[in-house]
Design an enzyme around this catalytic site. Structure first.
Site, PDB file in Angstrom:
ATOM      1  N   TYR A 170     -50.992-111.073  70.589  1.00  0.00           N
ATOM      2  CA  TYR A 170     -52.231-110.311  70.819  1.00  0.00           C
ATOM      3  C   TYR A 170     -52.908-109.996  69.493  1.00  0.00           C
ATOM      4  O   TYR A 170     -54.084-110.299  69.293  1.00  0.00           O
ATOM      5  CB  TYR A 170     -51.896-109.027  71.572  1.00  0.00           C
ATOM      6  CG  TYR A 170     -52.971-107.970  71.568  1.00  0.00           C
ATOM      7  CD1 TYR A 170     -52.955-106.940  70.624  1.00  0.00           C
ATOM      8  CD2 TYR A 170     -53.999-108.003  72.494  1.00  0.00           C
ATOM      9  CE1 TYR A 170     -53.943-105.978  70.598  1.00  0.00           C
ATOM     10  CE2 TYR A 170     -54.989-107.027  72.485  1.00  0.00           C
ATOM     11  CZ  TYR A 170     -54.941-106.013  71.531  1.00  0.00           C
ATOM     12  OH  TYR A 170     -55.932-105.053  71.515  1.00  0.00           O
TER      13      TYR A 170
HETATM   14  N1  LIG Z   1     -57.569 -99.141  75.440  1.00  0.00           N
HETATM   15  C1  LIG Z   1     -57.255 -98.955  74.158  1.00  0.00           C
HETATM   16  O1  LIG Z   1     -56.677 -97.903  73.778  1.00  0.00           O
HETATM   17  C2  LIG Z   1     -57.598 -99.990  73.147  1.00  0.00           C
HETATM   18  C3  LIG Z   1     -58.436-101.055  73.468  1.00  0.00           C
HETATM   19  N2  LIG Z   1     -58.746-101.984  72.533  1.00  0.00           N
HETATM   20  C4  LIG Z   1     -59.674-103.070  72.871  1.00  0.00           C
HETATM   21  O2  LIG Z   1     -60.842-102.481  73.464  1.00  0.00           O
HETATM   22  C5  LIG Z   1     -61.333-103.343  74.507  1.00  0.00           C
HETATM   23  C6  LIG Z   1     -61.384-102.564  75.807  1.00  0.00           C
HETATM   24  O3  LIG Z   1     -60.089-102.056  76.063  1.00  0.00           O
HETATM   25  P1  LIG Z   1     -59.688-101.700  77.584  1.00  0.00           P
HETATM   26  O4  LIG Z   1     -60.854-101.106  78.273  1.00  0.00           O
HETATM   27  O5  LIG Z   1     -58.389-100.972  77.537  1.00  0.00           O
HETATM   28  O6  LIG Z   1     -59.464-103.169  78.157  1.00  0.00           O
HETATM   29  P2  LIG Z   1     -58.823-103.669  79.545  1.00  0.00           P
HETATM   30  O7  LIG Z   1     -57.380-103.984  79.336  1.00  0.00           O
HETATM   31  O8  LIG Z   1     -59.210-102.713  80.607  1.00  0.00           O
HETATM   32  O9  LIG Z   1     -59.557-105.094  79.735  1.00  0.00           O
HETATM   33  C7  LIG Z   1     -60.959-105.166  79.670  1.00  0.00           C
HETATM   34  C8  LIG Z   1     -61.424-106.236  80.600  1.00  0.00           C
HETATM   35  O10 LIG Z   1     -61.045-107.528  80.119  1.00  0.00           O
HETATM   36  C9  LIG Z   1     -61.238-108.408  81.212  1.00  0.00           C
HETATM   37  N3  LIG Z   1     -60.455-109.626  81.108  1.00  0.00           N
HETATM   38  C10 LIG Z   1     -59.129-109.745  80.926  1.00  0.00           C
HETATM   39  N4  LIG Z   1     -58.755-111.042  80.963  1.00  0.00           N
HETATM   40  C11 LIG Z   1     -59.899-111.765  81.180  1.00  0.00           C
HETATM   41  C12 LIG Z   1     -60.192-113.142  81.334  1.00  0.00           C
HETATM   42  N5  LIG Z   1     -59.231-114.055  81.311  1.00  0.00           N
HETATM   43  N6  LIG Z   1     -61.476-113.511  81.543  1.00  0.00           N
HETATM   44  C13 LIG Z   1     -62.464-112.582  81.608  1.00  0.00           C
HETATM   45  N7  LIG Z   1     -62.249-111.255  81.481  1.00  0.00           N
HETATM   46  C14 LIG Z   1     -60.989-110.860  81.266  1.00  0.00           C
HETATM   47  C15 LIG Z   1     -60.817-107.627  82.450  1.00  0.00           C
HETATM   48  O11 LIG Z   1     -61.752-107.921  83.491  1.00  0.00           O
HETATM   49  P3  LIG Z   1     -61.367-107.701  85.051  1.00  0.00           P
HETATM   50  O12 LIG Z   1     -60.773-106.326  85.123  1.00  0.00           O
HETATM   51  O13 LIG Z   1     -62.653-107.779  85.783  1.00  0.00           O
HETATM   52  O14 LIG Z   1     -60.387-108.757  85.401  1.00  0.00           O
HETATM   53  C16 LIG Z   1     -60.872-106.158  82.006  1.00  0.00           C
HETATM   54  O15 LIG Z   1     -61.742-105.406  82.798  1.00  0.00           O
HETATM   55  C17 LIG Z   1     -60.387-104.541  74.537  1.00  0.00           C
HETATM   56  O16 LIG Z   1     -60.915-105.598  73.766  1.00  0.00           O
HETATM   57  C18 LIG Z   1     -59.112-104.012  73.898  1.00  0.00           C
HETATM   58  O17 LIG Z   1     -58.327-105.041  73.321  1.00  0.00           O
HETATM   59  C19 LIG Z   1     -58.194-101.969  71.269  1.00  0.00           C
HETATM   60  C20 LIG Z   1     -57.337-100.950  70.915  1.00  0.00           C
HETATM   61  C21 LIG Z   1     -57.051 -99.855  71.798  1.00  0.00           C
HETATM   62  N1  LIG Z   2     -57.036-105.326  76.553  1.00  0.00           N
HETATM   63  C1  LIG Z   2     -56.396-104.226  76.132  1.00  0.00           C
HETATM   64  N2  LIG Z   2     -56.095-104.092  74.830  1.00  0.00           N
HETATM   65  C2  LIG Z   2     -55.423-102.974  74.431  1.00  0.00           C
HETATM   66  C3  LIG Z   2     -55.084-101.974  75.329  1.00  0.00           C
HETATM   67  C4  LIG Z   2     -55.437-102.140  76.695  1.00  0.00           C
HETATM   68  O1  LIG Z   2     -55.162-101.282  77.550  1.00  0.00           O
HETATM   69  N3  LIG Z   2     -56.087-103.271  77.043  1.00  0.00           N
HETATM   70  N4  LIG Z   2     -54.444-100.849  74.934  1.00  0.00           N
HETATM   71  C5  LIG Z   2     -54.080-100.695  73.676  1.00  0.00           C
HETATM   72  C6  LIG Z   2     -53.370 -99.432  73.318  1.00  0.00           C
HETATM   73  O2  LIG Z   2     -54.174 -98.555  72.645  1.00  0.00           O
HETATM   74  C7  LIG Z   2     -52.181 -99.672  72.434  1.00  0.00           C
HETATM   75  O3  LIG Z   2     -52.652 -99.842  71.144  1.00  0.00           O
HETATM   76  C8  LIG Z   2     -51.257 -98.455  72.542  1.00  0.00           C
HETATM   77  O4  LIG Z   2     -50.942 -98.229  73.860  1.00  0.00           O
HETATM   78  C9  LIG Z   2     -54.331-101.730  72.640  1.00  0.00           C
HETATM   79  N5  LIG Z   2     -55.094-102.825  73.143  1.00  0.00           N
END
Ligand SMILES: NC(=O)C1=CN([C@@H]2O[C@H](COP(=O)(O)OP(=O)(O)OC[C@H]3O[C@@H](n4cnc5c(N)ncnc54)[C@H](OP(=O)(O)O)[C@@H]3O)[C@@H](O)[C@H]2O)C=CC1
Ligand SMILES: Nc1nc2c(c(=O)[nH]1)N=C([C@H](O)[C@@H](O)CO)CN2
Length: 237
Positions: A149
């Site tokens: 990742y």
């Molecule tokens: N949450 C956190 O604390 C953190 C998040 N991030 C980054 O921030 C962003 C948002 O995080 P978060 O809201 O938790 O993300 P999620 O894990 O909720 O994923 C976001 C969306 O990605 C879509 N997705 C996943 N796989 C595919 C695919 N193969 N094709 C098209 N769409 C896809 C999903 O769409 P669907 O649901 O419609 O399938 C999902 O709604 C991400 O890039 C994540 O890596 C980084 C660090 C921390």
């Molecule tokens: N696609 C996603 N990316 C990440 C997620 C997630 O929920 N969806 N969550 C994290 C968390 O913050 C992780 O850093 C600690 O739990 C990171 N990226």
């Protein structure tokens, strides 16, 4: 008044949905992508969001989305590459496929969409045009348990710097590198406490802090090729 839409990939839940709704409230037309039809998608449609079903797990799926995007709008104000798969490393046979999947979602999709939808950004007549890659703190630091990742997110950040040079001066290209913004449903309090302890601000703030960063980058006239860390001070812990 904003006219050209802003695209948020993976905008049907969590951080992407939060930002899509704030962009709507700021007057921007919004296009989101989603994979699975569900109530949240209909709720966004009811607010006027254009929701496009798209799966970036294959090149064909990415190219199909780009074609659909061109049929929906003649221009774009911005592209927010939010879609992501967060899969831990494991030793099962499927880990190679998982790595390839995260490569496609985190790197191939932004790469092809940026290249093949540049014409839509160039057609925007508003003062600025932006691409924002949503990366991760681990892109710069690595991750012992999410190395596939983290490395694909690092590749995404490298694309930020390449596209910033390639698309200047008409399009700004930046990254946001979050850490521990929002828990997942199966995270327990012990895990949450361990996350809070990883940053000097000791919080899991929720999606509003990502919206703050996105709004800043969309309005920042002299910022491109940069990575905005939104991580509570992980680097100084
Ligand atoms: N949450 C956190 O604390 C953190 C998040 N991030 C980054 O921030 C962003 C948002 O995080 P978060 O809201 O938790 O993300 P999620 O894990 O909720 O994923 C976001 C969306 O990605 C879509 N997705 C996943 N796989 C595919 C695919 N193969 N094709 C098209 N769409 C896809 C999903 O769409 P669907 O649901 O419609 O399938 C999902 O709604 C991400 O890039 C994540 O890596 C980084 C660090 C921390
Ligand atoms: N696609 C996603 N990316 C990440 C997620 C997630 O929920 N969806 N969550 C994290 C968390 O913050 C992780 O850093 C600690 O739990 C990171 N990226």
């Amino acid at each position: 008044m904003p006219q050209s839409p802003i695209l948020v990939t993976g905008g049907a839940q969590r951080l992407g949905r939060y930002c899509a709704e704030r962009l709507l409230e700021d007057g921007h037309p919004v296009i989101i992508t989603y994979r699975r039809p569900r109530a949240a998608v209909e709720a966004l449609r009811a607010r006027g969001v254009t929701a496009v079903q798209a799966d970036f797990s294959s090149e064909a799926g990415i190219l199909e989305f780009i074609e659909t995007l061109h049929s929906l709008t003649p221009s774009l104000r911005a592209i927010v590459h939010n879609a992501s798969r967060w899969q831990a490393d494991h030793s099962d046979a499927s880990m190679g496929e998982e790595f390839e999947l995260m490569f496609r979602v985190h790197m191939l999709a932004p790469y092809l969409i940026n290249l093949k939808a540049r014409d839509l950004l160039d057609a925007c007549t508003e003062p600025m045009r932006d691409i924002v890659h949503i990366s991760d703190f681990s892109a710069s630091k690595g991750s012992r348990h999410h190395s596939a990742y983290a490395s694909t997110k690092a590749g995404m950040e490298n694309l930020t710097r390449s596209f910033a040079a390639r698309f200047a001066p008409s399009i700004k290209v930046n990254s946001i590198a979050p850490a521990a913004i929002m828990l997942n449903t199966d995270d327990d309090e012990a895990y949450a406490a361990s996350l809070r302890d990883k940053s000097v601000l000791e919080a899991i703030p929720g999606p509003s802090v990502i919206w703050e960063g996105l709004r800043y980058l969309l309005d920042a006239r002299f910022v491109t090729g940069s990575t905005l860390a939104i991580d509570g001070g992980r680097n100084v812990k």
